[in-house]
Design a protein around this motif. Structure first.
Motif, mmCIF file in Angstrom:
data_model
loop_
_atom_site.group_PDB
_atom_site.id
_atom_site.type_symbol
_atom_site.label_atom_id
_atom_site.label_comp_id
_atom_site.label_asym_id
_atom_site.label_seq_id
_atom_site.Cartn_x
_atom_site.Cartn_y
_atom_site.Cartn_z
ATOM 1 N N ASP A 51 2.810 6.587 14.015
ATOM 2 C CA ASP A 51 4.211 6.182 13.958
ATOM 3 C C ASP A 51 4.316 4.735 13.470
ATOM 4 O O ASP A 51 3.965 3.806 14.189
ATOM 5 C CB ASP A 51 4.824 6.328 15.356
ATOM 6 N N CYS A 52 4.810 4.572 12.266
ATOM 7 C CA CYS A 52 4.979 3.236 11.694
ATOM 8 C C CYS A 52 6.447 2.822 11.619
ATOM 9 O O CYS A 52 6.767 1.794 11.003
ATOM 10 C CB CYS A 52 4.377 3.179 10.294
ATOM 11 N N ILE A 53 7.342 3.593 12.221
ATOM 12 C CA ILE A 53 8.774 3.317 12.058
ATOM 13 C C ILE A 53 9.535 3.177 13.370
ATOM 14 O O ILE A 53 10.683 2.767 13.371
ATOM 15 C CB ILE A 53 9.460 4.414 11.208
ATOM 16 N N ASN A 54 8.913 3.479 14.510
ATOM 17 C CA ASN A 54 9.656 3.525 15.771
ATOM 18 C C ASN A 54 9.629 2.199 16.507
ATOM 19 O O ASN A 54 8.865 2.015 17.450
ATOM 20 C CB ASN A 54 9.097 4.630 16.670
ATOM 21 N N LEU A 399 6.531 6.951 7.710
ATOM 22 C CA LEU A 399 7.186 5.781 7.136
ATOM 23 C C LEU A 399 8.604 6.167 6.751
ATOM 24 O O LEU A 399 8.930 7.355 6.626
ATOM 25 C CB LEU A 399 6.461 5.300 5.874
ATOM 26 N N SER A 400 9.451 5.174 6.528
ATOM 27 C CA SER A 400 10.780 5.449 5.991
ATOM 28 C C SER A 400 11.060 4.459 4.870
ATOM 29 O O SER A 400 10.365 3.447 4.730
ATOM 30 C CB SER A 400 11.855 5.331 7.081
ATOM 31 N N LYS A 410 9.604 0.649 4.936
ATOM 32 C CA LYS A 410 9.765 -0.137 6.157
ATOM 33 C C LYS A 410 8.597 0.116 7.103
ATOM 34 O O LYS A 410 8.262 1.260 7.397
ATOM 35 C CB LYS A 410 11.070 0.248 6.856
ATOM 36 N N ILE A 411 8.024 -0.966 7.616
ATOM 37 C CA ILE A 411 6.947 -0.867 8.596
ATOM 38 C C ILE A 411 7.377 -1.640 9.835
ATOM 39 O O ILE A 411 7.478 -2.874 9.807
ATOM 40 C CB ILE A 411 5.623 -1.436 8.038
ATOM 41 N N LYS A 412 7.672 -0.949 10.908
ATOM 42 C CA LYS A 412 8.070 -1.575 12.173
ATOM 43 C C LYS A 412 7.607 -0.670 13.328
ATOM 44 O O LYS A 412 8.408 -0.067 14.024
ATOM 45 C CB LYS A 412 9.576 -1.821 12.210
#
Length: 499
Positions: A51-54, A399-400, A410-412
């Motif tokens: 999970d790179c977006i959550n 990713l998104s 976006k990476i968060k």
């Protein structure tokens, strides 16, 4: 895995009972997530996804300490904040200790949208002014009051900009009007805000607030130039308004060096109001507005009581306290800095290798990859970005893509993201970019006429998303050369791809 329905039935029921404007990730091929742990999510077949977006699951999905805290308090009591209870005051004290001294008064809500709506009420009550300055492409929430000040939303719909809303240019030094080789982009962008204030005053209008994310998320992971916020705050204060820093997406240590993103702009910058939400409860719905005693007293003097049934309830505050404890005990703020620096280093190496990458920007675990098809014109690679996020999903990485052109990856991720995770993610991205660019190279040598347009072959659902979201901003001329706009040195990616 525990499921009530098979995936096809879940999709059918969603189509029947959930509003059609409520979209899902990867609409062409949605994934059904049934459980998650730390930085990993799992579908109904047991497949693991990184999970790179959550950024909502801030300390990691289903963190055991957060779960225990919620359960313990839920077994004892959950009620509203009109009864005295220690949790709300302990949490407010702990939260205030992370902020500059003058930011000391808390109002608890259940979502970032509620928090930003309340922030507008506080700002308007303070001086009796009404107008709000917002940034282009900004998003501050889904309530009507916030859609009105969110160009990210109202520019896509049928709504027209309200007279009391003023839109300032995004302080984007890569794609904006004043770019990285401008002598003083901070002053140039701040002067645009000054001009807006002067024009508003000429029309007899008064500025209540300037609102901005400390780092713009939906706008494409934009980091304002150093000094911009200080200059804007000075102009807004002179006009009798207040500065609202929206930390809903980017607070609680995500930038690594600081606990709050606005703090990276220097000790001489302190907002008048700070809003926070998403990561605050690690998935539990809680949010907050923190402001000065002076603004809080003005709000109280209006004679209207503020009450929020669930805001600041004992369970939410127990969850919030547990999140703060985990951030500290696991050094997640330090982890964001270390892993973020490592990830940025890896991505910059990819930028040197791949012509599709135009810009890497970000701080800590908040990073954007701006994809372009032409480095000189900085032409957004919208189709390619959509293609990449689907391919990354196939490789087990979520990713998104966002930004005005939906071309910024976006990476968060959750803050427990590791260097191993960063390496895995970048390796998958490298493979996908390599295939894309080899395909484009092969096309360039083919017999197809050079002026034939090319697009990425993405799933049908993704093509629908592109039709909805990929329209080039008519206000942006990517080839303009005024104000010292910079050209990149990479050779342009001359063709669209077809894979």
């Amino acid at each position: 895995m525990c499921e009530l329905y098979c995936k096809s039935d879940t999709l059918a029921l969603r189509g029947k009972h959930i509003g059609p404007s409520c979209k899902v990730f990867f609409a062409a091929d949605p994934i059904k997530i049934v459980r998650a742990q730390r930085q990993y999510m799992y579908d109904e077949k047991g497949e693991q996804y990184l999970d790179c977006i959550n950024n909502v699951a801030h300390v990691g999905h289903c963190h055991p300490e957060v779960v225990k805290a919620a359960l313990r308090q839920m077994e004892l009591l959950n009620t509203n904040s009109r009864f005295l209870h220690d949790n709300i005051v302990e949490y407010a004290k702990r939260l205030a200790a992370t902020l500059p001294e003058r930011l000391s008064v808390c109002y608890f809500t259940n979502s970032g949208s509620e928090a930003n709506d309340l922030a507008l009420r506080l700002a308007r009550q303070f001086r009796g002014h009404q107008d709000v300055i917002t940034l282009d492409h900004a998003y501050h929430g889904h309530l009507s009051s916030l859609i009105e000040i969110s160009p990210y939303k109202f520019q896509k719909g049928k709504d027209v900009k309200k007279e009391f809303v003023h839109v300032a240019p995004t302080p984007d030094t890569y794609r904006g009007e004043y770019r990285e080789c401008h002598a003083d982009p901070a002053s140039a962008y701040a002067n645009e805000v000054k001009k807006i204030i002067e024009e508003a005053h000429k029309r007899g209008r008064k500025i209540a607030a300037f609102i901005a994310e400390s780092m713009q998320s939906c706008g494409g992971q934009i980091i304002p130039p150093a000094g911009y916020f200080q200059k804007v705050a000075a102009y807004v204060h002179e006009a009798g308004g207040v500065f609202i820093a929206d930390e809903v997406q980017v607070g609680f240590g995500r930038v690594g060096k600081h606990f709050w993103s606005f703090q990276m702009h220097g000790e001489d910058f302190v907002p008048d109001i700070v809003t926070m939400g998403k990561p605050m409860g690690n998935g539990h719905p809680m949010a907050c507005v923190v402001t000065t005693r002076e603004i809080a007293e003005a709000f109280s003097n209006s004679g209207m009581e503020y009450f929020n049934t669930y805001g600041g309830n004992p369970v939410s505050c127990a969850v919030g306290l547990a999140v703060l404890d985990v951030i500290e005990s696991e050094d997640l703020q330090g982890n964001a800095m270390r892993v973020g620096n490592y990830l940025t280093e890896l991505l910059n190496k990819q930028k040197a290798k791949h012509t599709l990458i135009g810009n890497i920007r970000g701080i800590g675990l908040f990073i954007g990859i701006d994809l372009v098809t032409d480095h000189e014109k900085r032409t957004p690679a919208t189709a390619e970005a959509q293609h990449i996020i689907y391919k990354m999903k196939e490789k087990g990485v979520l990713l998104s893509a966002d930004g005005p052109h939906r071309n910024v990856l976006k990476i968060k991720p959750p803050m427990c993201f590791t260097e191993e995770d960063a390496k895995f993610m970048v390796d998958q991205l490298d493979e996908i970019l390599t295939v894309l660019e080899e395909t484009v190279g092969a096309q360039a040598e083919s017999v197809i006429p050079a002026n034939t347009a090319r697009r990425a072959k993405v799933p049908k659902g993704a093509q629908v998303e592109l039709l909805d979201n990929s329209t080039t901003d008519p206000r942006e001329n990517p080839s303009r050369k005024r104000n010292g706009l910079c050209a990149d040195t990479h050779s342009p990616l001359s063709k669209r791809l077809k894979t």
